[in-house]
Design a protein around this motif. Structure first.
Motif, short mmCIF file in Angstrom:
data_model
loop_
_atom_site.label_atom_id
_atom_site.label_comp_id
_atom_site.label_asym_id
_atom_site.label_seq_id
_atom_site.Cartn_x
_atom_site.Cartn_y
_atom_site.Cartn_z
N LYS A 161 76.34 54.55 51.24
CA LYS A 161 75.68 53.30 50.84
C LYS A 161 76.64 52.12 50.87
N GLU A 162 77.90 52.35 50.46
CA GLU A 162 78.92 51.29 50.47
C GLU A 162 79.37 50.93 51.89
N GLY A 163 78.98 51.73 52.87
CA GLY A 163 79.42 51.49 54.24
C GLY A 163 80.81 52.01 54.53
N GLN A 164 81.36 52.81 53.64
CA GLN A 164 82.69 53.38 53.82
C GLN A 164 82.67 54.51 54.85
N CYS B 143 80.15 57.09 57.55
CA CYS B 143 78.91 57.46 58.22
C CYS B 143 79.05 58.92 58.64
N PRO C 64 82.68 51.87 59.45
CA PRO C 64 82.78 53.01 58.56
C PRO C 64 83.65 54.12 59.17
#
Length: 160
Positions: free
Chosen positions: A147-150, A152, A109
């Motif tokens: 949530k998408e992991g794009q 942090c 991320p």
């Protein structure tokens, strides 16, 4: 169309006048995008606007930075921080798309550093609160990217 042409000519005139100048980008194996965002809520008592700032890095190199007084009013420092973070994520997504077009994949991320633990908690929290309805769109956007992991959001103290 004429406005766009004028903008292009203005850029070309600037580039022509600054030959020999440039930015040095250090080669790095690191392929991540990082950003630092901050906001100063009602820093100007006269105008009652907040100032938002961010810096974006690719690898170890600064590629964009911004500091500006916003046009809108916010109700709290948390609102200002959350709006600043949402804008920072938009800029990160833009940089990610540019790197994808250049066929230079980035490490996910992407890291968005923030100095406000409360805002980080609000961004992660899935519960709808009556106190934050007015900033729900920014919060939802940030939560979706997490949530998408794009993205942090590590905490970083202001002094660092």
């Amino acid at each position: 169309m004429e406005e766009h042409e004028e903008a292009v000519f203005r850029i070309l005139r600037y580039l022509k006048s600054s030959l020999g100048k440039g930015l040095f980008f250090k080669k790095s194996e690191q392929r991540g995008i990082e950003a630092y965002t901050d906001a100063d809520w009602v820093g100007s008592i006269t105008y009652r606007r907040f100032t938002s700032g961010s810096v974006h890095l690719f690898g170890q190199n600064i590629v964009t930075w911004r500091s500006r007084k916003t046009k809108c009013l916010v109700r709290s420092s948390a609102d200002a921080e959350l709006r600043s973070m949402a804008q920072g994520i938009c800029e990160m997504m833009w940089l990610k798309r540019i790197m994808e077009e250049l066929r230079k994949p980035i490490t996910l991320p992407m890291k968005l550093y923030c100095d406000c633990k409360v805002v980080i908690s609000v961004a992660h929290n899935a519960v709808q609160h009556d106190r934050i309805k007015h900033i729900e769109i920014d919060r939802q956007f940030i939560k979706e990217k997490i949530k998408e992991g794009q993205v942090c959001m590590p905490f970083v103290p202001s002094k660092h």
